[in-house]
Design a protein around this motif. Structure first.
Motif, PDB file in Angstrom:
ATOM      1  N   MET A   1       0.838  -1.199   0.000  1.00 31.80           N
ATOM      2  CA  MET A   1       0.000   0.000   0.000  1.00 31.80           C
ATOM      3  C   MET A   1       0.874   1.250   0.000  1.00 31.80           C
ATOM      4  O   MET A   1       0.599   2.222  -0.708  1.00 31.80           O
ATOM      5  N   ALA A   2       1.936   1.238   0.786  1.00 33.58           N
ATOM      6  CA  ALA A   2       2.840   2.383   0.845  1.00 33.58           C
ATOM      7  C   ALA A   2       3.464   2.649  -0.527  1.00 33.58           C
ATOM      8  O   ALA A   2       3.539   3.803  -0.970  1.00 33.58           O
TER       9      ALA A   2
ATOM     10  N   LEU B   1       2.295   1.817  -3.511  1.00 32.81           N
ATOM     11  CA  LEU B   1       1.262   2.309  -4.430  1.00 32.81           C
ATOM     12  C   LEU B   1       0.972   3.783  -4.188  1.00 32.81           C
ATOM     13  O   LEU B   1       0.967   4.585  -5.130  1.00 32.81           O
ATOM     14  N   VAL B   2       0.757   4.143  -2.943  1.00 31.03           N
ATOM     15  CA  VAL B   2       0.472   5.539  -2.598  1.00 31.03           C
ATOM     16  C   VAL B   2       1.681   6.419  -2.921  1.00 31.03           C
ATOM     17  O   VAL B   2       1.530   7.536  -3.427  1.00 31.03           O
ATOM     18  N   GLY B   3       2.876   5.908  -2.667  1.00 28.95           N
ATOM     19  CA  GLY B   3       4.090   6.662  -2.990  1.00 28.95           C
ATOM     20  C   GLY B   3       4.224   6.924  -4.478  1.00 28.95           C
ATOM     21  O   GLY B   3       4.570   8.030  -4.898  1.00 28.95           O
ATOM     22  N   ALA B   4       3.946   5.923  -5.298  1.00 22.61           N
ATOM     23  CA  ALA B   4       4.025   6.086  -6.751  1.00 22.61           C
ATOM     24  C   ALA B   4       3.017   7.124  -7.226  1.00 22.61           C
ATOM     25  O   ALA B   4       3.351   8.007  -8.042  1.00 22.61           O
ATOM     26  N   ILE B   5       1.800   7.043  -6.723  1.00 20.67           N
ATOM     27  CA  ILE B   5       0.770   8.019  -7.105  1.00 20.67           C
ATOM     28  C   ILE B   5       1.175   9.415  -6.656  1.00 20.67           C
ATOM     29  O   ILE B   5       1.045  10.388  -7.408  1.00 20.67           O
ATOM     30  N   PHE B   6       1.691   9.520  -5.449  1.00 22.56           N
ATOM     31  CA  PHE B   6       2.141  10.815  -4.934  1.00 22.56           C
ATOM     32  C   PHE B   6       3.268  11.377  -5.801  1.00 22.56           C
ATOM     33  O   PHE B   6       3.276  12.566  -6.120  1.00 22.56           O
ATOM     34  N   GLY B   7       4.210  10.524  -6.189  1.00 24.59           N
ATOM     35  CA  GLY B   7       5.303  10.969  -7.065  1.00 24.59           C
ATOM     36  C   GLY B   7       4.787  11.494  -8.388  1.00 24.59           C
ATOM     37  O   GLY B   7       5.277  12.507  -8.907  1.00 24.59           O
TER      38      GLY B   7
ATOM     39  N   PHE C   1      10.785   8.395  -6.748  1.00 25.94           N
ATOM     40  CA  PHE C   1      10.970   9.245  -5.569  1.00 25.94           C
ATOM     41  C   PHE C   1       9.857   8.970  -4.545  1.00 25.94           C
ATOM     42  O   PHE C   1      10.123   8.719  -3.370  1.00 25.94           O
ATOM     43  N   GLY C   2       8.610   9.007  -4.998  1.00 21.67           N
ATOM     44  CA  GLY C   2       7.492   8.771  -4.101  1.00 21.67           C
ATOM     45  C   GLY C   2       7.532   7.394  -3.480  1.00 21.67           C
ATOM     46  O   GLY C   2       7.240   7.223  -2.285  1.00 21.67           O
ATOM     47  N   MET C   3       7.911   6.402  -4.275  1.00 20.40           N
ATOM     48  CA  MET C   3       7.993   5.033  -3.769  1.00 20.40           C
ATOM     49  C   MET C   3       9.112   4.881  -2.743  1.00 20.40           C
ATOM     50  O   MET C   3       8.942   4.177  -1.731  1.00 20.40           O
TER      51      MET C   3
ATOM     52  N   ALA D   1       8.327   3.770   0.989  1.00 24.09           N
ATOM     53  CA  ALA D   1       8.912   2.519   1.484  1.00 24.09           C
ATOM     54  C   ALA D   1       9.831   2.765   2.670  1.00 24.09           C
ATOM     55  O   ALA D   1       9.795   2.021   3.661  1.00 24.09           O
ATOM     56  N   MET D   2      10.638   3.805   2.583  1.00 23.37           N
ATOM     57  CA  MET D   2      11.526   4.115   3.710  1.00 23.37           C
ATOM     58  C   MET D   2      10.716   4.535   4.925  1.00 23.37           C
ATOM     59  O   MET D   2      11.034   4.135   6.053  1.00 23.37           O
ATOM     60  N   TYR D   3       9.708   5.359   4.689  1.00 26.75           N
ATOM     61  CA  TYR D   3       8.860   5.785   5.800  1.00 26.75           C
ATOM     62  C   TYR D   3       8.217   4.568   6.456  1.00 26.75           C
ATOM     63  O   TYR D   3       8.234   4.433   7.684  1.00 26.75           O
ATOM     64  N   TRP D   4       7.671   3.676   5.652  1.00 28.14           N
ATOM     65  CA  TRP D   4       7.033   2.474   6.179  1.00 28.14           C
ATOM     66  C   TRP D   4       8.025   1.643   6.981  1.00 28.14           C
ATOM     67  O   TRP D   4       7.743   1.239   8.113  1.00 28.14           O
TER      68      TRP D   4
END
Length: 165
Positions: free
Chosen positions: A107-108, A110-116, A149-151, A155-158
């Motif tokens: 989920m992280a 996916l959300v990261g890619a969309i955010f990027g 970048f978003g991913m 991922a790092m945040y998660w």
């Protein structure tokens, strides 16, 4: 054993700000390396061209007259790039925490890619009104780099957030 389903509805929940900042800094480094590799290896451009473009946000368009190495321009570009990376990571971490998008690495990501991708649209179609020189960087490579970048941030945040628990 209780099966726990994560709801992705908004909840007032603060992110781990330190973890978010570290994630943004690291993802900013990844994005910078990707941009440098793409511009020099694939495009055959000066490795300092992107630095001049980023520094021009703070220093003005005069720095775009050259793409030669200049320590001041590179330093301003690095600071600007990392500050923006951290700010975007703080925003993403807020979204992830508030909607429980940090419930799994999938989920992280996916959300990261969309955010990027949203950052790409914001930067290269919104902010280009103020910084027109970025329009020449519109490309699929830049789209992919921003998704990465978003991913990386997500991922790092998660991962770092899991380690803090």
């Amino acid at each position: 054993m209780e099966l726990h389903m994560h709801s992705h509805r908004w909840e007032q929940r603060s992110p781990d700000w330190t973890v978010a900042a570290v994630s943004g800094f690291a993802a900013g480094a990844v994005l910078m390396v990707l941009e440098l590799l793409w511009s020099t290896v694939i495009m055959g451009a000066s490795p300092w061209e992107t630095s001049h473009m980023v520094a021009a946000i703070v220093m003005g368009q005069d720095v775009l007259q050259s793409t030669d190495f200049n320590l001041t321009i590179v330093a301003v570009a690095l600071i600007t790039h990392y500050v923006l990376g951290v700010v975007f990571a703080l925003i993403l971490a807020t979204v992830m925490a508030s909607f429980h998008f940090d419930s799994s690495v999938g989920m992280a990501l996916l959300v990261g890619a969309i955010f990027g991708l949203l950052i790409y649209l914001f930067n290269f179609y919104g902010m280009v009104r103020f910084f027109s020189w970025f329009s020449e960087m519109r490309s699929w490579a830049t789209v992919v780099a921003h998704a990465i970048f978003g991913m990386v941030v997500a991922a790092m945040y998660w991962k770092l957030e899991q380690a803090e628990k």
